[in-house]
Design an enzyme around this catalytic site. Structure first.
Site, PDB file in Angstrom:
ATOM      1  N   HIS A  59      32.639  38.178  36.357  1.00  0.00           N
ATOM      2  CA  HIS A  59      31.262  37.996  35.890  1.00  0.00           C
ATOM      3  C   HIS A  59      31.197  38.555  34.478  1.00  0.00           C
ATOM      4  CE1 HIS A  59      31.299  42.092  37.456  1.00  0.00           C
ATOM      5  NE2 HIS A  59      30.163  42.347  36.802  1.00  0.00           N
ATOM      6  N   ASP A  63      31.053  45.780  31.286  1.00  0.00           N
ATOM      7  CA  ASP A  63      32.178  46.585  31.745  1.00  0.00           C
ATOM      8  C   ASP A  63      33.298  45.751  32.348  1.00  0.00           C
ATOM      9  OD1 ASP A  63      30.194  46.130  33.800  1.00  0.00           O
ATOM     10  OD2 ASP A  63      31.290  47.497  35.103  1.00  0.00           O
ATOM     11  N   HIS A  64      33.180  44.424  32.247  1.00  0.00           N
ATOM     12  CA  HIS A  64      34.237  43.525  32.722  1.00  0.00           C
ATOM     13  C   HIS A  64      34.748  42.574  31.636  1.00  0.00           C
ATOM     14  CE1 HIS A  64      33.855  44.383  37.149  1.00  0.00           C
ATOM     15  NE2 HIS A  64      32.732  44.911  36.678  1.00  0.00           N
TER      16      HIS A  64
END
Length: 309
Positions: A59, A63-64
């Site tokens: 997603h 933080d990804h």
């Protein structure tokens, strides 16, 4: 197959944990699952190499994905020529393209962004697939399962030679490929007489951020490794549900239902800095296999299910 945990923290990094990123190396190919801020530094630190062919985004929370622009820029500086494929949940292609080009520069190598929905095959190879499955977060999200095909059964050379009188040579290869062979005396030997049943390949499953959901159970059936969101301890179960996450105990319950062999707990909230043993203990109380909370840089080999036979 080899897994390196590059980032195991939740939304905020700590002095010892980077946010989400996992590297999977298989037969010379490297696949990156999520790419948080600092991912390329982690790749250097833990020696994974940079020859990544596919990036799979669960997603688009920061933080990804915030490590992606830096990675693309570094590849550009290093005169990369190979195309990069980025897989992202349906409806997010434009945002990923904006992220890649945020500096205003166009990479010198092709960057191809592919949208995937639950049930899609994101990547297909001759002997494995990476499949997207549904997750339950607060935004458009998917998880990914790397699933190998079944392998050929074991060839019983002793039976072929001693019992059936088949001389060593090309006939062995034909039988192992599933073809019947005729011997000099007119006998016909069928493959199943000397070849055992198909042997399962390996399955590694990465959820990204998610609440507990049945789709993970289905995707992780008999998984050799399930890498699951375990943001909170059990006393924060309500908070986990509100924020689209899972507790360590819930992750273990999902792993049990799926029949997973090993469970890696990731995306750990900073509130548990120095308390990883607490989350491990809660998961181990429930999980029938091996449950663990990896540190950044931990590596794991994934053997074939029948490796000990």
């Amino acid at each position: 197959m080899h897994v390196t945990f590059l980032g195991t923290s939740g939304a905020v990094p700590t002095s010892v944990r980077n946010p989400s990123a996992v590297m999977v190396r298989r037969e010379g190919e490297r696949f990156l699952f999520d790419a948080a801020e600092g991912t390329q530094r982690q790749m250097m630190r833990f020696g994974t190499g940079f020859a990544v062919s596919h990036v799979f985004l669960s997603h688009l929370h920061g933080d990804h994905v915030l490590g992606l622009p830096g990675l693309v820029q570094t590849w550009d500086f290093n005169d990369r020529e190979e195309a990069l494929s980025i897989h992202t949940p349906a409806g997010t292609r434009g945002r990923v393209e904006d992220l890649v080009s945020v500096t205003g520069a166009t990479p010198s190598f092709p960057v191809r962004v592919h949208e995937v929905s639950a049930g899609d095959v994101a990547l297909s190879r001759s002997d494995f697939e990476v499949r997207a499955f549904g997750t339950d977060h607060r935004t458009k999200s998917v998880g990914y399962a790397l699933v190998e095909d079944d392998r050929k059964g074991r060839f019983d050379r002793e039976k072929a030679e001693a019992e059936l009188g088949i001389p060593p040579g090309p006939k062995y290869g034909k039988l192992h490929r599933g073809e019947a062979v005729e011997l000099d005396d007119g006998r016909v030997v069928e493959p199943e007489q000397v070849v055992g049943p198909p042997r399962p390949g390996r399955r590694v499953v990465y959820t990204g951020d998610t609440r507990p959901t049945d789709s993970v159970v289905t995707a992780a059936e008999d998984a050799d490794l399930l890498i699951h969101d375990a943001t909170f301890a059990e006393d924060r179960r309500e908070r986990a549900g509100q924020t689209g996450h899972t507790t360590a105990r819930q992750a273990a319950e999902i792993g049990n239902r799926a029949g997973a062999k090993r469970l890696a707990l990731t995306h750990v909230s900073t509130r548990y800095a120095g308390q990883s043993d607490r989350l491990e203990a809660e998961a181990r109380e429930v999980f029938d296999g091996e449950a663990f909370l990896p540190d950044d840089g931990d590596e794991l080999d994934i053997p074939f299910p029948d490796a000990d036979e």
